[in-house]
Design a protein around this motif. Sequence first.
Motif, PDB file in Angstrom:
ATOM      1  N   GLN A   1       0.858  -1.170   0.000  1.00 21.09           N
ATOM      2  CA  GLN A   1       0.000   0.000   0.000  1.00 21.09           C
ATOM      3  C   GLN A   1       0.896   1.222   0.000  1.00 21.09           C
ATOM      4  O   GLN A   1       2.091   1.119   0.331  1.00 21.09           O
ATOM      5  N   PRO A   2       0.390   2.375  -0.386  1.00 24.67           N
ATOM      6  CA  PRO A   2       1.257   3.555  -0.405  1.00 24.67           C
ATOM      7  C   PRO A   2       1.913   3.798   0.951  1.00 24.67           C
ATOM      8  O   PRO A   2       1.250   3.867   1.980  1.00 24.67           O
ATOM      9  N   GLY A   3       3.252   3.878   0.939  1.00 25.74           N
ATOM     10  CA  GLY A   3       3.998   4.171   2.150  1.00 25.74           C
ATOM     11  C   GLY A   3       4.326   2.990   3.020  1.00 25.74           C
ATOM     12  O   GLY A   3       5.086   3.119   3.997  1.00 25.74           O
ATOM     13  N   ARG A   4       3.815   1.807   2.707  1.00 25.09           N
ATOM     14  CA  ARG A   4       4.087   0.651   3.555  1.00 25.09           C
ATOM     15  C   ARG A   4       4.040  -0.628   2.714  1.00 25.09           C
ATOM     16  O   ARG A   4       3.087  -0.856   1.973  1.00 25.09           O
ATOM     17  N   GLN A   5       5.075  -1.442   2.844  1.00 25.90           N
ATOM     18  CA  GLN A   5       5.121  -2.744   2.205  1.00 25.90           C
ATOM     19  C   GLN A   5       5.637  -3.754   3.222  1.00 25.90           C
ATOM     20  O   GLN A   5       6.632  -3.493   3.905  1.00 25.90           O
TER      21      GLN A   5
ATOM     22  N   VAL B   1      10.806   1.401   1.956  1.00 26.24           N
ATOM     23  CA  VAL B   1       9.993   2.161   1.015  1.00 26.24           C
ATOM     24  C   VAL B   1      10.365   3.627   1.155  1.00 26.24           C
ATOM     25  O   VAL B   1      10.217   4.218   2.224  1.00 26.24           O
ATOM     26  N   THR B   2      10.851   4.228   0.069  1.00 25.50           N
ATOM     27  CA  THR B   2      11.313   5.614   0.144  1.00 25.50           C
ATOM     28  C   THR B   2      10.608   6.516  -0.843  1.00 25.50           C
ATOM     29  O   THR B   2      10.723   7.729  -0.766  1.00 25.50           O
ATOM     30  N   GLU B   3       9.863   5.951  -1.793  1.00 20.40           N
ATOM     31  CA  GLU B   3       9.252   6.782  -2.829  1.00 20.40           C
ATOM     32  C   GLU B   3       7.913   7.330  -2.352  1.00 20.40           C
ATOM     33  O   GLU B   3       7.215   6.703  -1.561  1.00 20.40           O
ATOM     34  N   PRO B   4       7.523   8.509  -2.826  1.00 19.91           N
ATOM     35  CA  PRO B   4       6.205   9.046  -2.482  1.00 19.91           C
ATOM     36  C   PRO B   4       5.102   8.315  -3.231  1.00 19.91           C
ATOM     37  O   PRO B   4       5.335   7.715  -4.281  1.00 19.91           O
ATOM     38  N   ALA B   5       3.927   8.334  -2.682  1.00 20.35           N
ATOM     39  CA  ALA B   5       2.788   7.734  -3.368  1.00 20.35           C
ATOM     40  C   ALA B   5       2.403   8.604  -4.564  1.00 20.35           C
ATOM     41  O   ALA B   5       2.391   9.824  -4.466  1.00 20.35           O
TER      42      ALA B   5
END
Length: 425
Positions: free
Chosen positions: A394-398, A414-418
Motif C-alpha cells: 500500500q502507499p507508504g508501507r510494504q 519504502v522511500t518513494e512518495p505515493a
Amino acid sequence: MTSTDHDAGLDDAGLDVDAAAEPLRRALARHLADHGLLADSRWRRAVETVPRHRFVPGFYASTGRRDEQGLPVWEPVTEQIDRERWLASAYTDTTLITQFDAEEPDWDDPAPRAGGGPTSSSTLPSLVLRMWLDADLEEGHKVLEIGTGTGYSTALACERLGDYGEITSIEVDDRRLHQAANALYGIGYAVNLAVADGLYGYWPHAPYDRIVAACSLRAVPVSWLAQTRPGGKILATLSGWVYGSARVLLTTAVDGTAEGPLLPGTISFMAARAQERPAPGNPADWDALTRSAPGRPARYAPGRLDEATDEAFFGRFLAQLAAPNTQQLTSPDGDTMHLIDITTGSAATLTSGGDGYTVRQAGPLRLWDAVETAWDTWDRAGRPGPETFRMHVQPGRQSITHVGSNDLDFLLPVTEPAPTRTSYH
C-alpha cells in the motif's frame, strides 16, 4: 505483433546461420519440455520460433583465469571469433553476459576484460519462460515488461500473444534498447519500446493487465499499482544489498493496494540500476567502528549466508529483510565478515577463532542481532518456504508476513512518495 519471415534480408552467411539454428532451437525446446516448462503448445512454438542468436551478437565467457590483480578474466565470444561456440551457446539453457559496468561492447571488435559487474545479459531461457508462465499471459492482455535487455524475452512474449495482445517493453539503457529494437523490428515483432526508468513504470500505455519485471527491486514501486488494472498482476523479484532474492506475484485491488504470495524457487535478476548496491567504502574503516565494541559468541557462522541450497537461499532473503539496508563484506581469507549499513552507520564484524565466531557491533542498529533473531524464529517454525509468505503493498508501507504466524513479519524499505491517483481505477 506476429513475426515475419525470420530470414528476410539476410545474406548467404546469415542464411546458413539461421538454418543451423533451427535444430538447436528444437533441441532447446525439448530440454525445456523435459523440465515441465512447455506444456502449453503456444509457448513451445515460441521457443522453437524465436531465433535467440539474433538477440546476442556476442557475449562474455569466463576463462577460469585471473589477472595479476586477482580479477576474473572474461573473453568475448561472437560469430566472427568462434561461430560454432557462439551459436551453440545461444541455444543452451544458460545466461549469457552481454555487458559489464553499463559499458556497451563493440561486438565488431570486442576485447577481453577483467573484473567488473554484469549489468545486462540474455537470461537463461528456462528462467524467462518461468517468468512469463507465472505471470499467466493470455490473449488480449496489455503487458508492460520492465527491462528489455537483449529483447529475447520480449520476442517470446510477442510470439506467444501474436496479434491478440499488446506488449510494451522499456529499458533504462538506450544502447541496450537500440540493439534490442534492431533485433525485434528486424524479425518483425510489433512491440512498443521506450527508453525509460522502470521504477516509474510507463504511463503512456497504461493501464496494464500484467507488469513483469526482468530486474530485481528493493520494494515494489507504488506507481506500478496505479498503472495496473484492478485484478491485474505484478510479477517482481525482490532483492537487496545482501543479494537475497524472492519472487512475488501481486494482484492489484480497486483501492490501489496489492497482495500476493511469494513464489517457490531460487530465481534472481540483476538489480534495477537506480537500486544497485552503493559503494561500501573501505572495509578497514568499518572494522575500526567495531574494534573496540564488546564481543559475544555468534549463534550462527556467517557462512550460513552463503550456503548453496534452496533453503539457505531463502534464509539469506530473510536475513536481508531483517536488516534491509545491510551490505556484506568478507575478507579475502574468509575469516572476517562485516555487515554494514551505510544509511545509519551501523556495523557488525564477525571474526573466527577457537570453536566459532565472535561478533562485535556498533552504531544505532544491532545488525547481526536482527539476523539471528530472524533465523531463530524461522528455525523454530521449521524453516517454512517462500510459498508460506505473503506480501502486502500500500502507499507508504510494504510488508512480508508469514501465513499463520506473527513472529515472521518484515517491512521493506519504502522511500518513494505515493503517486497521484489516476482515473484508471
